[in-house]
Design an enzyme around this catalytic site. Sequence first.
Site, short mmCIF file in Angstrom:
data_model
loop_
_atom_site.label_atom_id
_atom_site.label_comp_id
_atom_site.label_asym_id
_atom_site.label_seq_id
_atom_site.Cartn_x
_atom_site.Cartn_y
_atom_site.Cartn_z
N HIS A 141 0.82 -1.22 0.00
CA HIS A 141 0.00 0.00 0.00
C HIS A 141 0.85 1.27 0.00
CE1 HIS A 141 -4.04 -1.81 0.90
NE2 HIS A 141 -3.23 -2.84 1.11
N ASP A 160 3.28 9.77 -0.37
CA ASP A 160 2.15 8.94 0.07
C ASP A 160 1.91 7.86 -0.98
OD1 ASP A 160 -0.05 8.10 1.55
OD2 ASP A 160 -0.70 10.16 1.96
#
Length: 472
Positions: free
Chosen positions: A162, A370
């Site tokens: 992720h 991110d």
Amino acid sequence: MRQSSLVVVANRLPIDDSMAPDGACEWRRSPGGLVSALHPLLRHTPATWVGWAGGTGPAPALPDVDGVRMHTVALSADDLRDHYEGFANATLWPLYHDSVEQPEYHRRWWEAYQRVNQRFAEATADVAEPGAVVWVQDYHLQLVPGLLRQLRPDLRIGFFLHVPFPPPELFMQLPRRAELLRGMLGADLVGFQRSQAAHNFAQLVAKVLDVPATDRRIAVDDRVVRIGAFPVSIDTVEMAALATRPDVADRAARLRHDLGSPEQVILSVDRMDYTKGIEQRLKAYSELIADGHVKVRDTVLVQVAVPSRERVGQYQILRERVEREVGRINGEFGRVGEPAIHYLTQPFDRVELAALYRVADVMAVTPLRDGMNLVAKEYVAARVDDTGALLLSEFAGAAAELPQAYLVNPHDLEGLKQGLLAALRAGPDDLGARMRAMRAHLHRHDIRAWARSYLSALDDSGSLLTRLSAAG
Ligand code: ADP
Ligand code: F6P
């Protein structure tokens, strides 16, 4: 032991223990992108989720959550310190996020990482039916695919990361780099958020393990491991439905009133993490006030920063710095009953989050790095009337999919200020066109599309997908 044909393995379970005011243990949904992505997907699917329930000591027996079986893995106090807080969150997390904080390397942490990964692999081997599909998640468990393949060669194993996967120049620092790569190669399919990450992985496998690798396939031992990009998403239908509920509209109106009925509300929602660029954003906002471009009476900033990984030193230092800065800005620019920043550290339920997204004229999502950033996608999905501006960092995975956002480089303070001003001053036609395009993209690329593309690549028989869509 009951077994399942689909097993999700993640460090965290979708529920987490937290202390109620009377000291009793209370279960609530865990914050964070991984749970937000997987929880709506698995609802009502006969699957097992293997994970940690927060806390230390013996693994609690948990009831099913929305029809999904919970299989808890226990962490001792040493595991928590050396695996979760240590190797996962003070070595890999900063290394994978451009080393925005210095990664720490300790041999004891590596031992704990191996030990905990072994425990997760054994727990998964116990609950997986013969021939089951197992989907291992994220950087805490990179050794699990390899360990699980040794225990259960009959399984179809997927791994999805992720967070970003760093370029070779950074990853090469890692003392146990070869073992980590080999662990991931235990999977049949290794998925990343961005194609650049798949490219980095292939380059590293070729360089460190001396195995020929392309950005799509790696032949290792007598198997082929496929790799690729599968950008994660959210349940857009659920968020849009929530945002249009009358009680959410009422709550949003109340919130705007309680904020002093400003002309414009800027919102940021983050875990308190140094990758999220909170300090840079506060600085940009305070300079805009000091320069006279923004007036506190007309514009307020709501900064939600839910505490995270609170015993890790770098997170403690960040929280102190953020709170000092919020205090300084409010002291300097606020008035009685009119703070410049409304600062909230509480976890919120989905209704409150949807109401906040409805109130926000500008959503400022400006991480330094991110993997994806689901908050940005949640905001877009909530703006069903095509109003509102998304200010988005170029360094969030979501930027590749949402180029109509106001894109900024959060390291460039002047650029950040200009981007924020542009978002605040944009006219309705421009905003509408941008938001419509972003919503249309997310409508096609929601969490189900993500699961479909990943799972059909993992399980070419298609049987798993049929079961998921029957349940969802
Ligand atoms: P990360 O995975 O790094 O935490 P993401 O933006 O991808 O970042 O995901 C964060 C998720 O956590 C989102 O689904 C968001 O709604 C949720 N979240 C963030 N802050 C809160 C909060 N204060 N209360 C509840 N959920 C939150
Ligand atoms: O992918 C980012 C991530 O580590 C997820 O695994 C998790 O959803 C989120 O951050 C929250 O982190 P933690 O599980 O450490 O609270």
